[in-house]
Motif scaffolding. Structure first.
Motif, mmCIF file in Angstrom:
data_model
loop_
_atom_site.group_PDB
_atom_site.id
_atom_site.type_symbol
_atom_site.label_atom_id
_atom_site.label_comp_id
_atom_site.label_asym_id
_atom_site.label_seq_id
_atom_site.Cartn_x
_atom_site.Cartn_y
_atom_site.Cartn_z
ATOM 1 N N UNK A 1 -6.774 4.488 -0.568
ATOM 2 C CA UNK A 1 -5.460 4.904 -1.059
ATOM 3 C C UNK A 1 -4.427 4.723 0.053
ATOM 4 N N UNK A 2 -3.302 4.109 -0.267
ATOM 5 C CA UNK A 2 -2.190 3.948 0.673
ATOM 6 C C UNK A 2 -1.027 4.790 0.156
ATOM 7 N N UNK A 3 -0.651 5.868 0.843
ATOM 8 C CA UNK A 3 0.458 6.696 0.374
ATOM 9 C C UNK A 3 1.776 5.915 0.386
ATOM 10 N N UNK A 4 2.544 6.064 -0.687
ATOM 11 C CA UNK A 4 3.852 5.412 -0.817
ATOM 12 C C UNK A 4 4.898 6.486 -1.066
ATOM 13 N N UNK A 5 5.985 6.443 -0.306
ATOM 14 C CA UNK A 5 7.055 7.410 -0.465
ATOM 15 C C UNK A 5 8.241 6.814 -1.209
ATOM 16 N N UNK A 6 8.951 7.656 -1.949
ATOM 17 C CA UNK A 6 10.126 7.220 -2.709
ATOM 18 C C UNK A 6 11.184 8.312 -2.680
#
Length: 207
Positions: free
Chosen positions: A163-168
């Motif tokens: 899993x690669x955390x992605x921020x928005x």
């Protein structure tokens, strides 16, 4: 760039105390924000290795080593003089480009996989996420294991199934479209999902 010709960032001599990433800030309409270039995967958000005459740019120095850049005549080129952000990106496998669009503007982030990379920031392969001065612009980025936001995040091949955390950050209220691009650069057996932590849903991006 004070020269009357463009400079090729890949030909600029960098001390061992300098990162490889090149940063531009474009305050133009409709999306004021940063543009990036790194040799491994090319430009992001329209960034390019060709630095036009009189174009300002930014770099990042490490905390140790020789923190210098040397511009010689051999780094001067004729390309890229008529446009500040000429797009030029080599084709390299295992690159996921992500785009978010909303309120008439867009932002980009990249996650890629390359065996020499590490989980955290790599000065040779990664670029920090620099946030737009406009607070209304949506912002998209990935997050390293030590919580560093990156615009370009290169991870080792062994992490491809992790899993690669992605921020928005929305910037302002509205409807936003998330797009995954360059999926064809991955082997057909690689499955890429987007896990929405707010709604608890999973979207198969590979399809």
């Amino acid at each position: 760039n004070p020269f009357p010709s463009s400079l090729d960032w890949d030909l600029v001599t960098k001390g061992n105390g300098m990162d490889n990433a090149l940063y531009y800030y474009d305050n133009g309409s409709p999306t004021p924000g940063y543009k990036y270039y790194i040799y491994l995967t090319g430009g992001l958000s329209g960034g390019t290795k060709n630095i036009p005459p009189m174009q300002g740019f930014m770099v990042h120095a490490k905390t140790s080593g020789t923190q210098t850049l040397t511009f010689t005549n051999s780094a001067r080129i004729h390309d890229g003089q008529n446009a500040f952000f000429k797009k030029s990106e080599p084709l390299i496998a295992n690159i996921l480009n992500m785009k978010v669009e909303g309120n008439g503007v867009a932002d980009y982030a990249r996650v890629c996989f390359y065996e020499p990379a590490t989980d955290n920031f790599d000065s040779d392969f990664d670029a920090y996420k620099l946030f737009s001065y406009s607070e209304t612009i949506p912002q998209l980025y990935s997050i390293t294991s030590d919580n560093t936001p990156l615009a370009i995040n290169t991870l080792p091949i062994t992490k491809m199934n992790n899993i690669v955390p992605v921020g928005f950050k929305a910037g302002s209220a509205g409807n936003f479209i998330f797009t995954a691009e360059n999926l064809q650069s991955f082997d057909a057996s690689v499955l890429i999902n987007l896990n929405d932590l707010k709604t608890g849903t999973t979207q198969n991006l590979s399809n």
